[in-house]
Design a protein around this motif. Sequence first.
Motif, PDB file in Angstrom:
ATOM      1  N   ALA A  47       0.814  -1.217   0.000  1.00 26.95           N
ATOM      2  CA  ALA A  47       0.000   0.000   0.000  1.00 26.95           C
ATOM      3  C   ALA A  47       0.844   1.262   0.000  1.00 26.95           C
ATOM      4  N   SER A  48       1.901   1.287   0.815  1.00 31.21           N
ATOM      5  CA  SER A  48       2.718   2.502   0.883  1.00 31.21           C
ATOM      6  C   SER A  48       3.518   2.706  -0.389  1.00 31.21           C
ATOM      7  N   ASP A  49       3.976   1.611  -1.013  1.00 34.40           N
ATOM      8  CA  ASP A  49       4.705   1.743  -2.274  1.00 34.40           C
ATOM      9  C   ASP A  49       3.819   2.347  -3.358  1.00 34.40           C
ATOM     10  N   ARG A  50       2.578   1.930  -3.376  1.00 37.93           N
ATOM     11  CA  ARG A  50       1.689   2.340  -4.452  1.00 37.93           C
ATOM     12  C   ARG A  50       1.515   3.850  -4.504  1.00 37.93           C
ATOM     13  N   VAL A  51       1.482   4.501  -3.359  1.00 36.01           N
ATOM     14  CA  VAL A  51       1.291   5.946  -3.381  1.00 36.01           C
ATOM     15  C   VAL A  51       2.592   6.686  -3.597  1.00 36.01           C
ATOM     16  N   VAL A  52       3.718   6.038  -3.396  1.00 39.59           N
ATOM     17  CA  VAL A  52       5.010   6.701  -3.591  1.00 39.59           C
ATOM     18  C   VAL A  52       5.398   6.714  -5.055  1.00 39.59           C
ATOM     19  N   PHE A  53       5.307   5.585  -5.723  1.00 41.71           N
ATOM     20  CA  PHE A  53       5.914   5.430  -7.027  1.00 41.71           C
ATOM     21  C   PHE A  53       4.989   5.883  -8.148  1.00 41.71           C
ATOM     22  N   THR A  54       4.769   7.187  -8.234  1.00 46.69           N
ATOM     23  CA  THR A  54       4.065   7.796  -9.360  1.00 46.69           C
ATOM     24  C   THR A  54       5.088   8.131 -10.437  1.00 46.69           C
ATOM     25  N   PRO A  55       4.642   8.431 -11.659  1.00 47.19           N
ATOM     26  CA  PRO A  55       5.609   8.827 -12.689  1.00 47.19           C
ATOM     27  C   PRO A  55       6.464  10.026 -12.282  1.00 47.19           C
ATOM     28  N   LEU A  56       5.857  11.023 -11.617  1.00 52.99           N
ATOM     29  CA  LEU A  56       6.629  12.182 -11.194  1.00 52.99           C
ATOM     30  C   LEU A  56       7.671  11.803 -10.151  1.00 52.99           C
ATOM     31  N   TYR A  57       7.333  10.875  -9.266  1.00 57.13           N
ATOM     32  CA  TYR A  57       8.318  10.397  -8.301  1.00 57.13           C
ATOM     33  C   TYR A  57       9.519   9.795  -9.018  1.00 57.13           C
ATOM     34  N   GLU A  58       9.266   8.965 -10.028  1.00 62.81           N
ATOM     35  CA  GLU A  58      10.354   8.321 -10.749  1.00 62.81           C
ATOM     36  C   GLU A  58      11.218   9.353 -11.473  1.00 62.81           C
ATOM     37  N   ALA A  59      10.578  10.360 -12.062  1.00 66.32           N
ATOM     38  CA  ALA A  59      11.344  11.397 -12.758  1.00 66.32           C
ATOM     39  C   ALA A  59      12.199  12.196 -11.778  1.00 66.32           C
ATOM     40  N   CYS A  60      11.664  12.479 -10.594  1.00 68.13           N
ATOM     41  CA  CYS A  60      12.427  13.220  -9.591  1.00 68.13           C
ATOM     42  C   CYS A  60      13.550  12.359  -9.017  1.00 68.13           C
ATOM     43  N   ARG A  61      13.294  11.089  -8.813  1.00 67.16           N
ATOM     44  CA  ARG A  61      14.322  10.204  -8.259  1.00 67.16           C
ATOM     45  C   ARG A  61      15.531  10.127  -9.181  1.00 67.16           C
ATOM     46  N   THR A  62      15.303  10.218 -10.489  1.00 73.21           N
ATOM     47  CA  THR A  62      16.398  10.156 -11.449  1.00 73.21           C
ATOM     48  C   THR A  62      16.776  11.538 -11.984  1.00 73.21           C
ATOM     49  N   MET A  63      16.127  12.585 -11.477  1.00 76.85           N
ATOM     50  CA  MET A  63      16.435  13.980 -11.829  1.00 76.85           C
ATOM     51  C   MET A  63      16.338  14.235 -13.325  1.00 76.85           C
ATOM     52  N   ARG A  64      15.306  13.709 -13.944  1.00 77.79           N
ATOM     53  CA  ARG A  64      15.039  13.974 -15.356  1.00 77.79           C
ATOM     54  C   ARG A  64      14.158  15.219 -15.426  1.00 77.79           C
ATOM     55  N   TYR A  65      14.781  16.372 -15.445  1.00 77.54           N
ATOM     56  CA  TYR A  65      14.007  17.611 -15.286  1.00 77.54           C
ATOM     57  C   TYR A  65      13.099  17.874 -16.488  1.00 77.54           C
ATOM     58  N   ARG A  66      13.492  17.426 -17.696  1.00 77.47           N
ATOM     59  CA  ARG A  66      12.602  17.600 -18.838  1.00 77.47           C
ATOM     60  C   ARG A  66      11.354  16.747 -18.675  1.00 77.47           C
ATOM     61  N   ASN A  67      11.521  15.544 -18.165  1.00 76.95           N
ATOM     62  CA  ASN A  67      10.369  14.686 -17.905  1.00 76.95           C
ATOM     63  C   ASN A  67       9.509  15.261 -16.793  1.00 76.95           C
ATOM     64  N   ILE A  68      10.161  15.837 -15.783  1.00 78.72           N
ATOM     65  CA  ILE A  68       9.420  16.469 -14.693  1.00 78.72           C
ATOM     66  C   ILE A  68       8.520  17.567 -15.254  1.00 78.72           C
ATOM     67  N   GLY A  69       9.072  18.413 -16.121  1.00 75.77           N
ATOM     68  CA  GLY A  69       8.269  19.475 -16.722  1.00 75.77           C
ATOM     69  C   GLY A  69       7.131  18.947 -17.562  1.00 75.77           C
ATOM     70  N   ALA A  70       7.380  17.878 -18.322  1.00 78.81           N
ATOM     71  CA  ALA A  70       6.319  17.309 -19.172  1.00 78.81           C
ATOM     72  C   ALA A  70       5.179  16.761 -18.333  1.00 78.81           C
ATOM     73  N   LEU A  71       5.499  16.072 -17.234  1.00 81.16           N
ATOM     74  CA  LEU A  71       4.461  15.503 -16.377  1.00 81.16           C
ATOM     75  C   LEU A  71       3.682  16.590 -15.661  1.00 81.16           C
ATOM     76  N   LEU A  72       4.387  17.605 -15.186  1.00 82.38           N
ATOM     77  CA  LEU A  72       3.696  18.708 -14.503  1.00 82.38           C
ATOM     78  C   LEU A  72       2.784  19.457 -15.468  1.00 82.38           C
ATOM     79  N   GLN A  73       3.229  19.636 -16.687  1.00 81.61           N
ATOM     80  CA  GLN A  73       2.410  20.318 -17.685  1.00 81.61           C
ATOM     81  C   GLN A  73       1.130  19.545 -17.979  1.00 81.61           C
ATOM     82  N   LEU A  74       1.190  18.224 -17.815  1.00 81.00           N
ATOM     83  CA  LEU A  74       0.009  17.391 -18.057  1.00 81.00           C
ATOM     84  C   LEU A  74      -0.871  17.254 -16.822  1.00 81.00           C
ATOM     85  N   GLY A  75      -0.487  17.907 -15.721  1.00 82.19           N
ATOM     86  CA  GLY A  75      -1.348  17.925 -14.548  1.00 82.19           C
ATOM     87  C   GLY A  75      -0.874  17.124 -13.366  1.00 82.19           C
ATOM     88  N   ALA A  76       0.357  16.615 -13.387  1.00 79.46           N
ATOM     89  CA  ALA A  76       0.865  15.893 -12.212  1.00 79.46           C
ATOM     90  C   ALA A  76       0.908  16.810 -11.008  1.00 79.46           C
TER      91      ALA A  76
END
Length: 479
Positions: free
Chosen positions: A244-273
């Motif tokens: 249960a706790s893993d499920r709420v942690v591992f969102t796409p934005l979490y994965e992008a932040c964990r790997t510091m993919r800032y372009r992906n972070i921007g794309a996900l946020l632009q889509l409403g993350a």
Amino acid sequence: MVGEQFSERDLLTLAATKRDLYPFLTRRAFRLALTKKPYNHTLQPVSFAIQNGDIPLFSRIFAFLDGRLRRGWSWRKFFGPGVRVLLTEAAQSNADSLQYLIQKYPLVPGKTDGGTVPIPQELHNHGFYTSYRHDLDNLYYASMVDQRNSELVYSALAGGRFDCAHLLLDHHPPLFPDGFQVRSNMEAFSSPATLNFLIAQGANYGPDPLHTIAVEDVDNLRVFDALVQRGFGVDAPRDVITHASDRVVFTPLYEACRTMRYRNIGALLQLGANPNGTSRLFIRKAPYYGMVEFQSPSPLLTLLLTGRWDIQADSLYHSPRAQGMQRFHPFDEAIVLSFRTLVAYGADILIPGLNGDVLEILLLRIWRLLCRQMTRSPNFSLPVCPDKPSDQNTGVQGLLVALGEYDCQPWDQVCDAISSLHPTLPDNVRQVRNKERLLVLLNIYQDRFGDLPGPNQLVAFDLPDRYGASTNIDASMVG
């Protein structure tokens, strides 16, 4: 005499133009190729036929190979890796050539393509398959020697040949008995057109493709939008994790932040993350490449807690393995751009429920990284400075003095960029910049908490107890 004045490709080009010269020129071309380059698997005559889709020439080529070469040599030294090379080149260049090859050397599902199937009796003695016969169950694996059928599809997509990819995906009998399973090959995410083509062909992208590409260097960010339009949730938890706790942690934005993919972070946020995460706040410890990584549903905290900092601190970032983690931008630029992107989309630096401040965690990270680099210098000598009564670790004052003489770039600039976003930064701190600001903030931190790591506490990053990090998270905590 004429044949000796031309290269193999020139001979075949002439042969393709003057059909009456086929018998002489094609044979001469192959003899020249096979004698000059006996172990070159990408033979020029074959490549010419493949790229031009010249099936009559193809027929003569393989008639020559089948009739003039010893069977053991042709399959073990040419067709072993050679057929794989030819199939790949055909998939990238010409559907007619690919069709010819897979009719001559029938493809079957390999063990990695969704199962194993019996090979027809007439192929049992075919050199292409005999070396992969399973003596126990009489099944044959790996239809193309050491290449999966799926790799042929990806080769076709890489070459922009949707017709070749369609030929493979629509093959009868099916090359993928369980359907074409898209995993982490980025060719399947190279463009919205590729993604939509594969989905229309029935490809299975799994339940969480956004998580898959969030950790990669995505060339065409429109694929994020294409996946969301296909119904994949921009804030969806990773379905393959059931806790249960893993499920709420591992969102796409979490994965992008964990790997510091800032372009992906921007794309996900632009889509409403959600820039502040989708769960109630918590911090936990988890294994990470033989170390410990702290995890949290807060995207800002994830940037500061990710184990990538430990790799940087251990000077592994410039190794080939670490370079693959962030190919286009160095670590310091990635953290600043990721942080700024999150704040620009509404991430709250003053995180509700956090018993502390993100700036404090940033200082702990930079402190450990700089001190580890500084103390590794062969000429380093720790200044002798008396500890303050509030210091919990010995030697901290000496490290602070040494940092005053140390080149802190680019980490003083990272501190500058991120601390400037903080809404409650004191005026006396805002008035100074670069290393001076970093040293002022470190001294303020040490005067308040007294728990900066000393020279003997720099090996592993840890959070002070006041942050309440735990190895076990109860489902009721995450809400």
